[in-house]
Design a protein around this motif. Structure first.
Motif, mmCIF file in Angstrom:
data_model
loop_
_atom_site.group_PDB
_atom_site.id
_atom_site.type_symbol
_atom_site.label_atom_id
_atom_site.label_comp_id
_atom_site.label_asym_id
_atom_site.label_seq_id
_atom_site.Cartn_x
_atom_site.Cartn_y
_atom_site.Cartn_z
ATOM 1 N N ASP A 43 0.798 -1.227 0.000
ATOM 2 C CA ASP A 43 0.000 0.000 0.000
ATOM 3 C C ASP A 43 0.833 1.282 0.000
ATOM 4 N N GLY A 45 2.141 2.356 -2.527
ATOM 5 C CA GLY A 45 1.765 2.972 -3.803
ATOM 6 C C GLY A 45 2.630 2.518 -4.965
ATOM 7 N N LYS A 46 3.212 1.347 -4.876
ATOM 8 C CA LYS A 46 4.104 0.841 -5.924
ATOM 9 C C LYS A 46 3.364 0.626 -7.246
ATOM 10 N N SER A 47 2.235 -0.078 -7.173
ATOM 11 C CA SER A 47 1.487 -0.367 -8.402
ATOM 12 C C SER A 47 0.965 0.918 -9.035
ATOM 13 N N THR A 48 0.445 1.794 -8.192
ATOM 14 C CA THR A 48 -0.086 3.063 -8.696
ATOM 15 C C THR A 48 1.014 3.844 -9.411
ATOM 16 N N SER A 79 -9.618 5.052 -6.570
ATOM 17 C CA SER A 79 -8.189 5.329 -6.486
ATOM 18 C C SER A 79 -7.351 4.126 -6.901
ATOM 19 N N ASN A 177 6.365 9.108 -1.585
ATOM 20 C CA ASN A 177 5.063 9.112 -2.256
ATOM 21 C C ASN A 177 3.942 9.659 -1.361
ATOM 22 N N LYS A 178 2.818 9.934 -1.981
ATOM 23 C CA LYS A 178 1.595 10.402 -1.308
ATOM 24 C C LYS A 178 1.809 11.741 -0.616
ATOM 25 N N ASP A 180 0.841 14.460 -1.593
ATOM 26 C CA ASP A 180 -0.419 15.205 -1.698
ATOM 27 C C ASP A 180 -1.229 15.087 -0.403
ATOM 28 N N SER A 216 3.654 12.307 -6.126
ATOM 29 C CA SER A 216 2.334 11.735 -5.876
ATOM 30 C C SER A 216 2.024 10.839 -7.063
ATOM 31 N N GLY A 217 2.023 9.554 -6.816
ATOM 32 C CA GLY A 217 1.739 8.596 -7.884
ATOM 33 C C GLY A 217 0.319 8.748 -8.382
#
Ligand code: GDP
Length: 442
Positions: A43, A45-48, A79, A177-178, A180, A216-217
């Motif tokens: 979670d 955010g690797k895939s995103t 998301s 990441n994230k 935002d 931000s992915g």
């Protein structure tokens, strides 16, 4: 039934042009090629992030994304749409469906990139091994959102970084990441940079080989396009893609080493008497007409043609993904994971190896499986020669009975049969479904 051996027919060896491949490569202005793994906590955010990268580079078309968005909306998880770009691929792979190469491969004006073991699986470590043991560098995704980040560094993130380090990877790009979600807080970014730098250098990574990039992915900020969020106006550095482009390509040094390629796929060609072997060249160079040998079987062959990615070529070099059509070979003795070499300089086969290993579990004499890429061989930890200092590698204690998780040791591995392996290679030791240790053969 037809005998497979009948495929082996007498044909004259293909003509070689006698090229100096290293020179050809230097003069060709060919794009450098490089491979990486993506690691980080579930979670984070690797895939995103990977989905976003492929979309922004136009490797996944907008219609596909719209389709996923609609599916995601139906299940109330908008998301997740970008992550599904990647996850879809993994599922297809599991079901054995032929997948579009573009989803784990992309290129820029300067570089061809392969994403090794793109994320998507929840149980990540076993999947990471094949990838990390071939990767030139890693992207570490950290969730900058308060709380989630602290948890990550202790949990899987820590395990992933230890694995990278023990496998000898040098370069890490940290995607913070994230951002935002924390209003693009400069303090948050700086705190994370400081803490993760301390953690990485403590494990022996060199500071100049680690880059931090705020992203931000989900919003696609600072991945391919520069940040537009006003709250991030403090940031003056480059995008994630710029950090990727800075990564050292497979070097000329790797080209001058003996030719080695782990076989990842075997195709029997329509054309009588040819067999095609696919993989990524670990080291060295090849050209049409070269005489090769497959280890451990010792089967010999000649190169009839070479495909680099999707183009026919007269030669290929370390770092490239190739399909090599061979004449004069009987594929019956070849297995995925075998090593292709020049007949004049084959990799040795052995059953006893010394390795400098980082322990993930308690390490003691016990039955294990040794993994290198797709090769896996059963055997046992025969003895532990010494426990070593994590940073300096100096001997702490000779012949310890057991090594605690996180410790580093020199161990002797005895395999049940001879396999093609040599000093300097990255290997992973597993047992009972767990990663027990990883490291370099000595
Ligand atoms: P993975 O398990 O590391 O592959 O993580 P995913 O890519 O599946 O993302 C997990 C969750 O985090 C999903 O709900 C994503 O939409 C969300 N997410 C990922 N990147 C970002 C980001 O940059 N900002 C925000 N706000 N959410 C994100």
């Amino acid at each position: 039934t037809k005998k497979i051996a009948a495929l082996k027919v007498d044909v004259p060896p293909p003509k070689t042009q006698g090229l100096d491949v290293v020179k050809e490569y230097e003069n060709s202005g060919a794009k450098k090629s490089t491979s990486f793994v993506v690691v980080g906590h579930v979670d984070a955010g690797k895939s995103t992030l990977m989905g976003r990268l492929l979309v922004d580079l136009k490797y996944v078309d907008q219609r596909t994304v719209e389709k996923y968005k609609r599916q995601a909306e139906k299940s109330g998880k908008q998301s997740f749409a970008l992550a599904w770009v990647m996850d879809q691929r993994s599922e297809e792979r599991e079901r054995g469906v032929t997948i579009d190469i573009a989803t784990n491969y992309f290129e820029t004006d300067q570089t061809k990139y392969t994403i090794l073991d793109a994320p998507g699986h929840r149980d990540f470590v076993p999947n990471m091994i094949a990838g990390a043991s071939q990767a030139d560098f890693a992207i570490l995704v950290i969730d900058a959102n308060t709380g989630a980040y602290e948890k990550g560094l202790k949990g899987q993130t820590r395990e992933h970084i230890l694995l990278l380090r023990s496998l000898g990877l040098q370069r890490v790009i940290v995607a913070v990441n994230k951002l935002d979600m924390v209003g693009w807080s400069k303090d948050r970014f700086n705190d994370i940079t400081q803490e993760v730098t301390g953690f990485l250098t403590g494990l022996g990574f060199q500071e100049q080989n680690v880059d931090f990039v705020p992203i931000s992915g989900l919003d696609g900020e600072n991945i391919v396009k520069k940040i537009t969020a006003p709250a991030a106006s403090w940031y003056e550095g480059g995008t994630l893609l710029e950090a990727l482009e800075k990564s050292e390509p497979t070097t000329i040094r790797a080209l001058k080493k003996p030719f080695r390629m782990a076989i990842s796929e075997i195709f029997r060609s329509q054309q009588q008497g040819t067999t095609t072997l696919a993989g990524r060249i670990d080291s060295g160079t090849i050209q049409i007409g070269d005489s090769l040998v497959v280890q451990p079987s010792g089967e010999t062959a000649y190169i009839k043609s070479i495909m680099v990615d999707t183009d026919a070529q007269d030669w290929a070099v370390a770092g490239q993904n190739v399909s090599i059509a061979l004449t004069d070979i009987d594929p019956i003795h070849i297995r995925v994971g075998d090593i292709l070499c020049h007949a004049a300089n084959p990799i040795p086969c052995g059953d006893t190896f010394t390795m400098k290993a980082m322990a993930f579990e308690h390490l003691m004499p016990m039955p294990v499986d040794l993994h290198r890429g797709r090769l896996h061989a059963p055997g046992q930890i025969q003895s532990i020669t010494a426990s070593l200092d994590k940073a300096t590698g100096e001997i702490i204690k000779k012949k310890p009975k057991v090594i605690q998780p996180g410790g580093v040791a020199r161990v002797v591995i005895k395999l049940n049969e001879k396999v093609p392996l040599e000093a300097g290679q990255r290997v992973v030791i597993r047992g009972g479904g767990e990663t027990i240790a990883a490291g370099l053969l000595e």
